[in-house]
Design a protein around this motif. Structure first.
Motif, PDB file in Angstrom:
ATOM      1  N   VAL A 199       0.837  -1.201   0.000  1.00 56.03           N
ATOM      2  CA  VAL A 199       0.000   0.000   0.000  1.00 56.03           C
ATOM      3  C   VAL A 199       0.869   1.246   0.000  1.00 56.03           C
ATOM      4  N   ASP A 200       0.436   2.262  -0.747  1.00 52.46           N
ATOM      5  CA  ASP A 200       1.126   3.549  -0.734  1.00 52.46           C
ATOM      6  C   ASP A 200       0.121   4.660  -1.015  1.00 52.46           C
TER       7      ASP A 200
ATOM      8  N   ILE B 137      -4.409  12.349  -1.681  1.00 46.87           N
ATOM      9  CA  ILE B 137      -4.754  12.700  -3.061  1.00 46.87           C
ATOM     10  C   ILE B 137      -4.600  11.508  -4.014  1.00 46.87           C
ATOM     11  N   GLN B 138      -3.982  10.423  -3.548  1.00 46.28           N
ATOM     12  CA  GLN B 138      -3.915   9.193  -4.332  1.00 46.28           C
ATOM     13  C   GLN B 138      -3.726   8.031  -3.366  1.00 46.28           C
ATOM     14  N   ILE B 139      -4.447   6.947  -3.608  1.00 50.36           N
ATOM     15  CA  ILE B 139      -4.301   5.742  -2.795  1.00 50.36           C
ATOM     16  C   ILE B 139      -4.179   4.560  -3.735  1.00 50.36           C
ATOM     17  N   SER B 140      -3.177   3.716  -3.491  1.00 48.25           N
ATOM     18  CA  SER B 140      -2.897   2.595  -4.391  1.00 48.25           C
ATOM     19  C   SER B 140      -2.492   1.371  -3.585  1.00 48.25           C
TER      20      SER B 140
ATOM     21  N   ALA C 294       1.835   6.832  -6.206  1.00 50.80           N
ATOM     22  CA  ALA C 294       1.416   5.816  -5.250  1.00 50.80           C
ATOM     23  C   ALA C 294       1.396   4.418  -5.849  1.00 50.80           C
ATOM     24  N   LEU C 295       0.865   4.265  -7.071  1.00 51.29           N
ATOM     25  CA  LEU C 295       0.797   2.935  -7.667  1.00 51.29           C
ATOM     26  C   LEU C 295       2.194   2.400  -7.954  1.00 51.29           C
TER      27      LEU C 295
END
Length: 362
Positions: free
Chosen positions: A101-102, A116-119, A244-245
């Motif tokens: 996860v990041d 602002i981004q979840i991956s 993040a991804l």
């Protein structure tokens, strides 16, 4: 609040005061008043009087009180957040099935910064089987995004403006991660606490932190630091940084290297010189998401490159990073048609020169 305080700062302080419980925030207010009539003695022991205009200043300080404590059990170690009953179990066994996860955020303070981004990437039996990735709208108070965040992450205001909010996305994210253990880089100190502070429903995590594992297994004096971009370079992982991804994929691969104790030496050191940049003059300006300024210089020097402190007639390449300052050398380099390189184009140049040297040596 008396006097001029930037609107965004005053709103952040107000939210922090209103949001946190009183026993978890230390609020200090100090007021200072000066002016009025006075009496003084000069060097000749002459007494004189005067009067100054009154002035008043107010200082408000808001600090979070310590809330974390560590307790050790026979089989596991807990990090317990007493404020919101967040529990992180540090796992002590190799994982073959996990989610990496990041997140990217508007800043480092979970009390008023936003995701602002979840991956996340999902591995089962060491095979990548699924990915989760979404931009997240941080709310109008955090828009537009700052230039620093845009440069660091590559995420623009347009990317997040039409994106779902964290509350909209958290259900599908929680369903994706399921009951698999988590891994990530600096995940104990940042990603997990930030996500829970943002409203994640999960309160108990089983996880491994690649930063902590790397600290035990790798020599920081050789690498310079243990940041994820540095470990990516060390292991020869071909993924972008500060997305993040991409970072969740990188952290997964770094974890597998650390887990299996695979330590290929990608970075050059003083005992492994390849003088592919011998005699080439470089000027390095600014910082870089992938490498810090000193690391960039070290990699050039180890290959025989010459580092200049400012532009000269000998400058052949200007490595242009992120900076808030205006450098005269940049304009001089443009006027003299010096070639500008970013991190990726520098890496491409180094790879080309290294290959050319290897062919020559063979």
């Amino acid at each position: 609040m008396i006097g001029y305080i930037p609107k965004e700062n005053s709103k952040d302080i107000k939210r922090l005061i209103e949001k946190e419980r009183a026993d978890l925030v230390k609020l200090t207010v100090k007021g200072y008043m000066t002016g009025g009539k006075y009496k003084a003695v000069n060097l000749d022991d002459h007494i004189y009087t005067g009067e100054k205009p009154y002035s008043f200043s107010l200082q408000i300080s808001v600090e979070k009180t310590p809330f974390a404590q560590t307790s050790k059990g026979k089989n596991k170690e807990h990090i317990i957040d007493q404020r919101n009953e967040l529990i992180i179990h540090k796992l002590r066994k190799p994982l073959n099935s996990f989610v990496s996860v990041d997140i990217e955020t508007t800043g480092l303070n979970a009390s008023f910064d936003k995701v602002i981004q979840i991956s996340a990437v999902k591995y089962v039996d060491d095979k990548l089987i699924d990915t989760f990735n979404s931009f997240v709208n941080p709310g109008k108070e955090k828009l537009p995004l700052t230039e620093f965040i845009i440069n660091k992450t590559g995420i623009t205001t347009q990317n997040v403006k039409a994106a779902p909010t964290f509350n909209d996305i958290k259900g599908s994210f929680e369903k994706f991660v399921g009951d698999l253990p988590w891994i990530g880089h600096n995940i104990f100190a940042f990603d997990i606490p930030f996500l829970y502070e943002s409203g994640l429903s999960i309160n108990e995590f089983y996880a491994e932190d690649t930063f902590i594992i790397a600290r035990k297994h790798l020599d920081r004096t050789v690498l310079g630091n243990l940041k994820l971009p540095t470990l990516k370079e060390y292991y020869g992982i071909n993924e972008p940084s500060h997305n993040a991804l991409a970072d969740s994929k990188t952290a997964a691969l770094v974890y597998k290297h650390l887990r299996d104790d695979k330590l290929p030496k990608i970075l050059k050191d003083a005992n492994d010189k390849m003088l592919s940049l011998n005699g080439i003059h470089f000027l390095v300006i600014g910082s870089f998401p992938e490498f810090d300024h000193d690391q960039m210089i070290e990699q050039i020097k180890l290959r025989g490159g010459i580092i200049e402190n400012r532009w000269t007639n000998n400058t052949q390449y200007l490595i242009n990073g992120i900076t808030n300052k205006h450098y005269k050398s940049i304009q001089n380099a443009k006027d003299h048609n010096v070639q500008f390189l970013n991190f990726n184009s520098l890496v491409a140049l180094i790879n080309t020169k290294d290959q050319q040297l290897q062919v020559f040596d063979n």
